[in-house]
Design an enzyme around this catalytic site. Structure first.
Site, PDB file in Angstrom:
ATOM      1  N   ASP A  14       1.067   3.188  -4.521  1.00 52.60           N
ATOM      2  CA  ASP A  14       1.664   2.116  -5.280  1.00 52.60           C
ATOM      3  C   ASP A  14       2.593   2.457  -6.324  1.00 52.60           C
ATOM      4  O   ASP A  14       2.444   2.270  -7.439  1.00 52.60           O
ATOM      5  CB  ASP A  14       0.459   1.143  -5.886  1.00 52.60           C
ATOM      6  CG  ASP A  14      -0.803   0.982  -4.956  1.00 52.60           C
ATOM      7  OD1 ASP A  14      -0.317   0.629  -3.834  1.00 52.60           O
ATOM      8  OD2 ASP A  14      -1.951   1.065  -5.348  1.00 52.60           O
ATOM      9  N   GLU A 187       1.291  -9.184  -1.804  1.00 58.59           N
ATOM     10  CA  GLU A 187       0.891  -8.650  -3.037  1.00 58.59           C
ATOM     11  C   GLU A 187       2.032  -7.574  -3.758  1.00 58.59           C
ATOM     12  O   GLU A 187       3.058  -7.662  -2.909  1.00 58.59           O
ATOM     13  CB  GLU A 187      -0.203  -7.686  -2.883  1.00 58.59           C
ATOM     14  CG  GLU A 187      -0.246  -6.765  -1.712  1.00 58.59           C
ATOM     15  CD  GLU A 187      -1.424  -6.328  -1.389  1.00 58.59           C
ATOM     16  OE1 GLU A 187      -2.453  -6.079  -2.155  1.00 58.59           O
ATOM     17  OE2 GLU A 187      -1.420  -5.287  -0.294  1.00 58.59           O
TER      18      GLU A 187
END
Length: 562
Positions: A14, A187
């Site tokens: 991420d 997301e």
């Protein structure tokens, strides 16, 4: 120079990338591992150094009892107004209809800190990022969670104005700006303003082999005003199953001083057993989700495109204005525990290393036995990431167990339910012996196997220290022991490395997002505090692309079938 992906090997997922003057920074997720949020730095996008673990005290982060793969999800790093801003999420529930979480903000004038005491922001959804608009306003951009069983749980991307005077959000300004595509699971949003337009980058498809990143743009921040990039997605490996890199998606955009553009993304490098299909299962990503960097160009319609196609490339042209960065050639680690503070590469689970766990310094690491390796509250373990498919790790340990409930040794660890180790313990005859245990699968806490129960090697009474080694060879790993550090004896136990991967665990239950670790641990669930002494730890990489005999079997290739 060329960027060789992944640039951050091993569990570094991420990525949130920014540039401040001539230096690039990447912040990555750490989940239940402590300290929280790793930051790497580089001046060339090729060579990277780990420079800071931001959330390094319980005042900044306390994850005691957090579930596996809870904790720190998708931190967002930005720079504005002369300081760094870090948004991070602490997830407290990972399964079921609810995702209880808290989003926090901390700031610092330099990347090394000190970082301010975190300010609670909200709990609307995870993967929050902070957008600094040109007019001085700031907005929190985040995934929005919906627990209702008759709705999809990923309820679009919410934008909420943030007041820097009160350091609070203005909930009355909250609005959904993007609901995602038919792929769902939207997301990981990051918002940018480029050439007068707002560009929203968001992940979809779940962080598995269907993962992707989409881009949408708008001339305003009004509700539902964003239009999706045509001929997308921006990046994915769903339709490139033969690529060396897989799962690319969730990430962030950055520009160079010279005006070039790059995108940092999570990625994974799965492998298959010889008796498995190369595409189903697509593979086992034992190194976890890593970080890749792709070059980006803008098409005639003003949309960003990944150079080489949306599957990305293993080898990427470095920036023309790159400044050569000095960094280690690999991630080898030798620790003789002379410092009273643990090396920056060590992690603990959920809480920091304290006297309750043990101590370090004066040439030894002491671990006080606590709960089992399945314990999410009290556990004496320090560990570091697997960062290569082929490596050896060894240690030297002195331990006099109280009973079979006392254990200390070397562990390969994924989470509370998937791990193994070689350790010293006591048998029913009162002898100190060597055992290999593995916990995997089945129930929520896994099922345990003692591999040497019928022929556990007895440690001679005149032996003070025992040496342990783990030889890891991509698909499998084997434990060895020695009484003199020269003559190594195999336990005869070779274990399947796939069990220590997201891809294996997620097939059983829930979503899991970390990667395999190698570490040192002491257990004494009897509560009598049996203490182990570790003399050193050595982690030596043999290269990602060598077979068990050391022969190089992979060269410059875009294929993962090497």
């Amino acid at each position: 120079m060329q960027i060789q992906n992944p640039v951050l090997p091993g569990f570094n997922s991420d990525p949130s990338i920014i540039r401040v003057e001539d230096t690039y920074y990447i912040a990555t997720s750490t989940f239940e591992w402590f300290p929280g949020v790793r930051i790497h730095a580089s001046k060339d996008l090729v060579h990277w150094n780990l420079v800071k673990n931001v959330l390094d005290t319980t005042a900044m982060l306390d994850m005691k009892g957090n579930p596996s793969s809870g904790g720190i999800w998708a931190p967002d790093l930005s720079y504005a107004d002369g300081k760094f801003w870090l948004i991070f999420t602490d997830v407290k529930i990972t399964d079921g209809n609810f995702k209880d979480m808290k989003n926090y903000l901390t700031t610092a004038e330099t990347i090394e800190g000190p970082w301010s005491e975190p300010v609670f922001v909200n709990g609307v959804g995870f993967d929050a990022s902070l957008f600094h608009d040109e007019d001085g306003r700031k907005y929190l951009v985040q995934q929005t969670w919906d627990h209702r069983e008759y709705h999809h749980p990923f309820d679009g991307i919410t934008l909420t104005e943030f007041d820097t005077n009160t350091m609070k959000l203005k909930p009355e300004t909250a609005r959904t700006i993007f609901s995602g595509t038919a792929v769902k699971l939207v997301e990981g949003p990051h918002l940018y303003k480029i050439n007068g337009e707002y560009f929203l980058f968001a992940a979809e498809g779940g962080t598995i082999f269907t993962h992707q990143e989409v881009v949408a743009r708008s001339k305003s921040l009004n509700s539902m005003s964003f239009v999706v990039e045509p001929d997308g997605p921006f990046i994915t490996n769903f339709d490139t199953p033969n690529s060396y890199l897989q799962k690319q998606g969730h990430g962030a955009l950055v520009s160079t001083p010279g005006g070039e553009w790059y995108y940092a993304s999570l990625t994974a490098r799965p492998w298959n057993h010889d008796n498995e299909s190369a595409t189903d299962p697509r593979g086992w990503s034992t190194l976890g989700r890593e970080t890749s960097i792709q070059k980006v160009e803008w098409d005639d319609a003003g949309w960003p495109r990944v150079v080489g196609g949306h599957g990305g490339q293993t080898f990427v042209e470095a920036p023309q204005d790159a400044i050569l960065t000095d960094a280690p050639v690999d991630h080898a680690q030798h620790d003789e525990f002379n410092d009273t503070i643990l090396d920056i590469n060590w992690n603990t689970l959920r809480v920091p290393f304290t006297e309750k766990m043990g101590s370090t310094g004066t040439g030894k690491l002491t671990l006080v036995g606590q709960g089992s390796l399945s314990n999410t509250f009290d556990l004496s373990l320090i560990a570091r990431r697997w960062q290569a498919f082929y490596f050896d790790a060894e240690t030297k340990v002195k331990f006099n167990p109280y009973s079979y409930q006392s254990m200390a040794g070397l562990t390969n660890y994924y989470n509370h339910s998937h791990w193994s180790w070689i350790f010293i313990t006591k048998n029913d005859d009162g002898q100190n012996v060597i055992e290999v245990g593995e916990n995997k699968g089945g129930l929520r806490n896994g099922s345990y196997t003692s591999y040497l129960r019928d022929n556990a090697p007895v440690i001679p009474e005149d032996i003070e220290y025992v040496y342990f080694k783990s030889e890891n060879r991509k698909e499998s790993y084997t434990y060895y022991y020695s009484f003199d550090s020269e003559n190594w004896l195999s336990t005869g136990v070779t274990l399947d490395a796939a069990i220590l991967s997201d891809d294996y665990v997620v097939r059983e239950y829930g979503g899991f997002f970390t990667g395999a670790y190698i570490g040192l641990a002491a257990v004494d669930y009897s509560g009598y505090d049996s203490t182990a002494e570790f003399d050193y730890f050595d982690y030596k990489e043999l290269g990602d692309h060598k077979d068990i005999n050391g022969t190089i079997s992979w060269q410059k290739s875009e294929s993962r079938f090497y």
